[in-house]
Design a protein around this motif. Sequence first.
Motif, PDB file in Angstrom:
ATOM      1  N   GLY A 218       1.055  -1.003  -0.117  1.00  0.00           N
ATOM      2  CA  GLY A 218       0.213   0.014  -0.021  1.00  0.00           C
ATOM      3  C   GLY A 218       0.937   1.270   0.284  1.00  0.00           C
ATOM      4  O   GLY A 218       0.424   2.297  -0.729  1.00  0.00           O
ATOM      5  N   ALA A 219       1.747   1.028   0.757  1.00  0.00           N
ATOM      6  CA  ALA A 219       2.839   2.417   0.835  1.00  0.00           C
ATOM      7  C   ALA A 219       3.372   2.603  -0.628  1.00  0.00           C
ATOM      8  O   ALA A 219       3.532   3.922  -0.958  1.00  0.00           O
ATOM      9  CB  ALA A 219       3.744   2.189   1.854  1.00  0.00           C
ATOM     10  N   TYR A 220       3.928   1.486  -0.979  1.00  0.00           N
ATOM     11  CA  TYR A 220       4.666   1.734  -2.375  1.00  0.00           C
ATOM     12  C   TYR A 220       3.574   2.162  -3.467  1.00  0.00           C
ATOM     13  O   TYR A 220       4.108   2.858  -4.309  1.00  0.00           O
ATOM     14  CB  TYR A 220       5.232   0.312  -2.673  1.00  0.00           C
ATOM     15  CG  TYR A 220       6.446  -0.147  -2.117  1.00  0.00           C
ATOM     16  CD1 TYR A 220       7.247   0.875  -1.603  1.00  0.00           C
ATOM     17  CD2 TYR A 220       6.707  -1.398  -1.977  1.00  0.00           C
ATOM     18  CE1 TYR A 220       8.511   0.375  -0.654  1.00  0.00           C
ATOM     19  CE2 TYR A 220       7.793  -1.884  -1.288  1.00  0.00           C
ATOM     20  CZ  TYR A 220       8.593  -0.830  -0.847  1.00  0.00           C
ATOM     21  OH  TYR A 220       9.977  -1.163  -0.050  1.00  0.00           O
TER      22      TYR A 220
ATOM     23  N   GLU B 178      12.739   3.588   8.329  1.00  0.00           N
ATOM     24  CA  GLU B 178      13.520   4.421   8.776  1.00  0.00           C
ATOM     25  C   GLU B 178      15.083   3.846   8.948  1.00  0.00           C
ATOM     26  O   GLU B 178      16.050   4.563   8.643  1.00  0.00           O
ATOM     27  CB  GLU B 178      13.231   4.857  10.127  1.00  0.00           C
ATOM     28  CG  GLU B 178      11.844   5.937  10.181  1.00  0.00           C
ATOM     29  CD  GLU B 178      11.098   5.945  11.388  1.00  0.00           C
ATOM     30  OE1 GLU B 178      12.067   5.607  12.496  1.00  0.00           O
ATOM     31  OE2 GLU B 178      10.203   6.818  11.223  1.00  0.00           O
ATOM     32  N   ALA B 179      15.017   2.682   9.201  1.00  0.00           N
ATOM     33  CA  ALA B 179      16.346   1.956   9.347  1.00  0.00           C
ATOM     34  C   ALA B 179      17.102   1.854   7.981  1.00  0.00           C
ATOM     35  O   ALA B 179      18.307   1.684   7.989  1.00  0.00           O
ATOM     36  CB  ALA B 179      16.251   0.683  10.112  1.00  0.00           C
ATOM     37  N   ARG B 180      16.401   1.740   7.008  1.00  0.00           N
ATOM     38  CA  ARG B 180      17.064   1.489   5.618  1.00  0.00           C
ATOM     39  C   ARG B 180      17.157   2.841   4.927  1.00  0.00           C
ATOM     40  O   ARG B 180      17.524   2.750   3.825  1.00  0.00           O
ATOM     41  CB  ARG B 180      15.922   0.883   4.826  1.00  0.00           C
ATOM     42  CG  ARG B 180      15.936  -0.544   5.142  1.00  0.00           C
ATOM     43  CD  ARG B 180      15.124  -1.813   4.344  1.00  0.00           C
ATOM     44  NE  ARG B 180      14.573  -1.057   3.266  1.00  0.00           N
ATOM     45  CZ  ARG B 180      13.351  -1.075   2.904  1.00  0.00           C
ATOM     46  NH1 ARG B 180      12.583  -1.952   3.386  1.00  0.00           N
ATOM     47  NH2 ARG B 180      13.028  -0.559   1.646  1.00  0.00           N
ATOM     48  N   GLY B 181      16.803   4.036   5.601  1.00  0.00           N
ATOM     49  CA  GLY B 181      17.092   5.567   5.224  1.00  0.00           C
ATOM     50  C   GLY B 181      15.845   5.788   4.270  1.00  0.00           C
ATOM     51  O   GLY B 181      16.326   6.716   3.329  1.00  0.00           O
ATOM     52  N   VAL B 182      14.772   5.266   4.451  1.00  0.00           N
ATOM     53  CA  VAL B 182      13.465   5.787   3.545  1.00  0.00           C
ATOM     54  C   VAL B 182      12.704   6.181   4.386  1.00  0.00           C
ATOM     55  O   VAL B 182      11.216   5.855   4.096  1.00  0.00           O
ATOM     56  CB  VAL B 182      13.158   4.562   2.576  1.00  0.00           C
ATOM     57  CG1 VAL B 182      14.019   4.441   1.274  1.00  0.00           C
ATOM     58  CG2 VAL B 182      12.752   3.292   3.078  1.00  0.00           C
ATOM     59  N   ALA B 183      12.723   7.106   5.162  1.00  0.00           N
ATOM     60  CA  ALA B 183      12.023   7.581   6.262  1.00  0.00           C
ATOM     61  C   ALA B 183      10.658   8.410   5.572  1.00  0.00           C
ATOM     62  O   ALA B 183       9.752   8.644   6.220  1.00  0.00           O
ATOM     63  CB  ALA B 183      12.699   8.594   7.068  1.00  0.00           C
ATOM     64  N   ASP B 184      10.700   8.776   4.453  1.00  0.00           N
ATOM     65  CA  ASP B 184       9.800   9.577   3.472  1.00  0.00           C
ATOM     66  C   ASP B 184       8.548   8.756   3.478  1.00  0.00           C
ATOM     67  O   ASP B 184       7.656   9.114   2.833  1.00  0.00           O
ATOM     68  CB  ASP B 184      10.205  10.185   2.422  1.00  0.00           C
ATOM     69  CG  ASP B 184      10.806   9.241   1.135  1.00  0.00           C
ATOM     70  OD1 ASP B 184      11.706   8.165   1.801  1.00  0.00           O
ATOM     71  OD2 ASP B 184      10.952   9.578   0.089  1.00  0.00           O
ATOM     72  N   TYR B 185       8.762   7.582   3.555  1.00  0.00           N
ATOM     73  CA  TYR B 185       7.580   6.308   3.555  1.00  0.00           C
ATOM     74  C   TYR B 185       6.702   6.328   4.805  1.00  0.00           C
ATOM     75  O   TYR B 185       5.528   5.860   4.935  1.00  0.00           O
ATOM     76  CB  TYR B 185       8.039   5.068   3.318  1.00  0.00           C
ATOM     77  CG  TYR B 185       8.149   4.691   1.788  1.00  0.00           C
ATOM     78  CD1 TYR B 185       7.124   4.269   1.019  1.00  0.00           C
ATOM     79  CD2 TYR B 185       9.302   4.997   0.994  1.00  0.00           C
ATOM     80  CE1 TYR B 185       7.468   4.088  -0.433  1.00  0.00           C
ATOM     81  CE2 TYR B 185       9.485   4.760  -0.115  1.00  0.00           C
ATOM     82  CZ  TYR B 185       8.659   4.354  -1.032  1.00  0.00           C
ATOM     83  OH  TYR B 185       8.893   4.277  -2.364  1.00  0.00           O
ATOM     84  N   GLY B 186       7.209   6.842   5.845  1.00  0.00           N
ATOM     85  CA  GLY B 186       6.350   7.031   7.324  1.00  0.00           C
ATOM     86  C   GLY B 186       5.154   7.517   7.025  1.00  0.00           C
ATOM     87  O   GLY B 186       3.966   6.924   7.417  1.00  0.00           O
ATOM     88  N   ASN B 187       4.993   8.623   6.251  1.00  0.00           N
ATOM     89  CA  ASN B 187       3.602   9.233   6.196  1.00  0.00           C
ATOM     90  C   ASN B 187       2.636   8.393   5.357  1.00  0.00           C
ATOM     91  O   ASN B 187       1.706   8.146   5.325  1.00  0.00           O
ATOM     92  CB  ASN B 187       3.549  10.691   5.403  1.00  0.00           C
ATOM     93  CG  ASN B 187       4.320  11.687   6.373  1.00  0.00           C
ATOM     94  OD1 ASN B 187       4.227  11.456   7.737  1.00  0.00           O
ATOM     95  ND2 ASN B 187       4.858  12.852   5.799  1.00  0.00           N
TER      96      ASN B 187
END
Length: 167
Positions: free
Chosen positions: A52-54, A132-141
């Motif tokens: 869903g996030a992707y 966040e651990a993988r450095g793709v924190a912009d997926y949080g929202n």
Amino acid sequence: ADPVKEVEALSKMATDPGMKARIDGVGTVIKANIQARNEQRDRSAKSEIRVGAYLGRKVIEDSTKVQRLKTLVAQSGLPEPIRKETADNLKVSSENLDATLTYMLDTLKQIGQDYPTATIAAQGETLKREFEARGVADYGNLVDLVVRQSQNARTGKPLDKQVLMDD
């Protein structure tokens, strides 16, 4: 009734030590199976939330492209061959956006139907930490959006493409 508690009650009632041991063994197997099932459910929920996030990211990208193409097609003085090619690209891009939105809505509804509220919320938080651990924190929202909208689907609130785009 809780099968683990039922087995424990049977075990307490057993007077034969051999029977009690066998019942306790069955209880242990039941507990392990329930734990394995719950872990599988959690992994599955997290995987669907990830999809869903992707899809949310894809909607944003497609929407941005459609808006850019609309702006370009609306410009005056654009040579006709470029305008036609851009308009054709806009049509295809709009269709792609619509298809992605449909897929995302189906995914959100399925998440809401398949998993308990607590599982969706917990796995959403787990997935955000993994991103966040993988450095793709912009997926949080986007994960928050998936959790929120799948919960809306679970509670019967209507989901449609415009609501999703506005969120």
